[in-house]
Write an enzyme that holds these catalytic residues in place. Structure first.
Site, PDB file in Angstrom:
ATOM      1  N   ASP A 194      14.510  21.931  22.013  1.00  0.00           N
ATOM      2  CA  ASP A 194      13.864  21.171  20.861  1.00  0.00           C
ATOM      3  C   ASP A 194      13.063  22.336  19.838  1.00  0.00           C
ATOM      4  O   ASP A 194      13.058  21.913  18.621  1.00  0.00           O
ATOM      5  CB  ASP A 194      12.616  20.160  21.503  1.00  0.00           C
ATOM      6  CG  ASP A 194      13.401  19.106  22.157  1.00  0.00           C
ATOM      7  OD1 ASP A 194      14.550  18.846  22.055  1.00  0.00           O
ATOM      8  OD2 ASP A 194      12.614  18.468  22.920  1.00  0.00           O
ATOM      9  N   GLU A 220      22.655  18.514  17.864  1.00  0.00           N
ATOM     10  CA  GLU A 220      22.639  19.895  17.279  1.00  0.00           C
ATOM     11  C   GLU A 220      23.410  19.928  15.967  1.00  0.00           C
ATOM     12  O   GLU A 220      23.584  21.105  15.365  1.00  0.00           O
ATOM     13  CB  GLU A 220      23.205  20.840  18.346  1.00  0.00           C
ATOM     14  CG  GLU A 220      24.638  20.919  18.576  1.00  0.00           C
ATOM     15  CD  GLU A 220      24.696  19.900  19.856  1.00  0.00           C
ATOM     16  OE1 GLU A 220      26.094  20.239  20.459  1.00  0.00           O
ATOM     17  OE2 GLU A 220      24.327  19.120  20.049  1.00  0.00           O
TER      18      GLU A 220
END
Length: 293
Positions: A194, A220
């Site tokens: 994160d 992503e």
């Protein structure tokens, strides 16, 4: 009832109605057929930050936000439609106070019979600034990725498409995918993953500048939309991003393309996405574009 008593009662009623109008906590304004203020109460003056002497004889344009002047100009047509449908007209506009403060107001407009049955308008005004701020916050949250602060898919669709003209030819769309992100998560944990996504988004915003829009497409994968840009400029931005993230060991694969004449931005996105997969198949950590047309 004799005529004299009727006349006296009308005077008393007029007197009470004047007091009700003047002392009402609801902001109210009365305009003539030309849209000029005939009367305003204290609550209205307090709301817009102007005295009655500064308002009487002038139109609401004196305090209307410049971006809402076109809407103000359509009030006459709206009133005609409302009268035909026997309904009041409700309009949300912004007022600009003398100190520059902007307030959102809800206008409820109803026809009012002036002297000789002239077509006047009575406006009841409600300050809805706080409500608009809450609504804007909810809307922003619905369009924003909570982790990175970038636009989400809905935000990109609602915002990016609306600010880029479908007929423009100076917009580049790039799709980026972080390389080996799953492996990074497995090795260092989701909290580190994160943090990596947040840092990458921050670096991307710095590299694309004010004409760039950043969206997290999922996981992503990110989408960058560069306005007023060509392929060369897009490549410079992507290379700057690669350099900014290199110290952390993060690499990405990117596909980018120039929006074509008369092409919707979503079509450009699909093409950039296919180019990104080409970059992945070619070994990752590279930027691929298509041949100019």
């Amino acid at each position: 009832m004799r005529e004299g008593e009727k006349a006296g009662r009308r005077v008393v009623e007029d007197h009470w109605y004047r007091r009700i109008f003047a002392s009402s906590p609801v902001a109210q304004a009365l305009s003539d057929a030309d849209g000029l203020f005939v009367d305003v109460n204290a609550a209205y003056c307090e709301l817009v930050g102007l005295s009655s002497s500064e308002l009487i004889g002038r139109s609401a344009t004196v305090h209307t936000h410049p971006d809402d002047l076109a809407l103000h100009g359509s009030v006459e047509d709206l009133m005609a439609a409302g009268t035909a449908a026997d309904k009041s007209v409700k309009v949300e506009v912004r007022v600009v106070r003398p100190n520059g403060e902007i307030r959102w107001i809800l206008l409820t407009l109803v026809p009012f019979a002036g002297p000789c049955d002239a077509e006047w308008t009575l406006a009841a005004v409600l300050d809805i600034t706080e409500r608009k701020e809450v609504e804007d916050g909810i809307l922003l949250a619905s369009r924003t990725d909570q982790l990175t602060g970038a636009l989400n898919r809905r935000g990109w669709s609602d915002y990016a498409v609306s600010v880029v003209d479908d007929h423009s030819v100076d917009t580049v769309v790039a799709v980026l995918d972080l390389d080996h992100f799953k492996q990074f998560n497995d090795n260092f944990g989701h909290a580190a993953g994160d943090a990596l996504l947040r840092d990458f988004a921050s670096a991307a915003r710095n590299c694309i500048g004010s004409d760039g829009l950043l969206a997290r497409w999922g996981g992503e994968e990110f989408v960058i939309t560069l306005r007023n840009c060509d392929r060369r400029g897009a490549l410079r931005s992507l290379e700057a991003l690669a350099a900014a993230t290199m110290p952390s060991g993060v690499t990405f694969s990117a596909g980018y393309t120039l929006q074509r004449p008369n092409e919707g931005l979503r079509n450009s996105l699909d093409r950039a996405d296919a180019l990104m997969f080409q970059a992945k198949r070619a070994g990752r950590n590279r930027m691929v574009t298509d041949a100019p047309r």
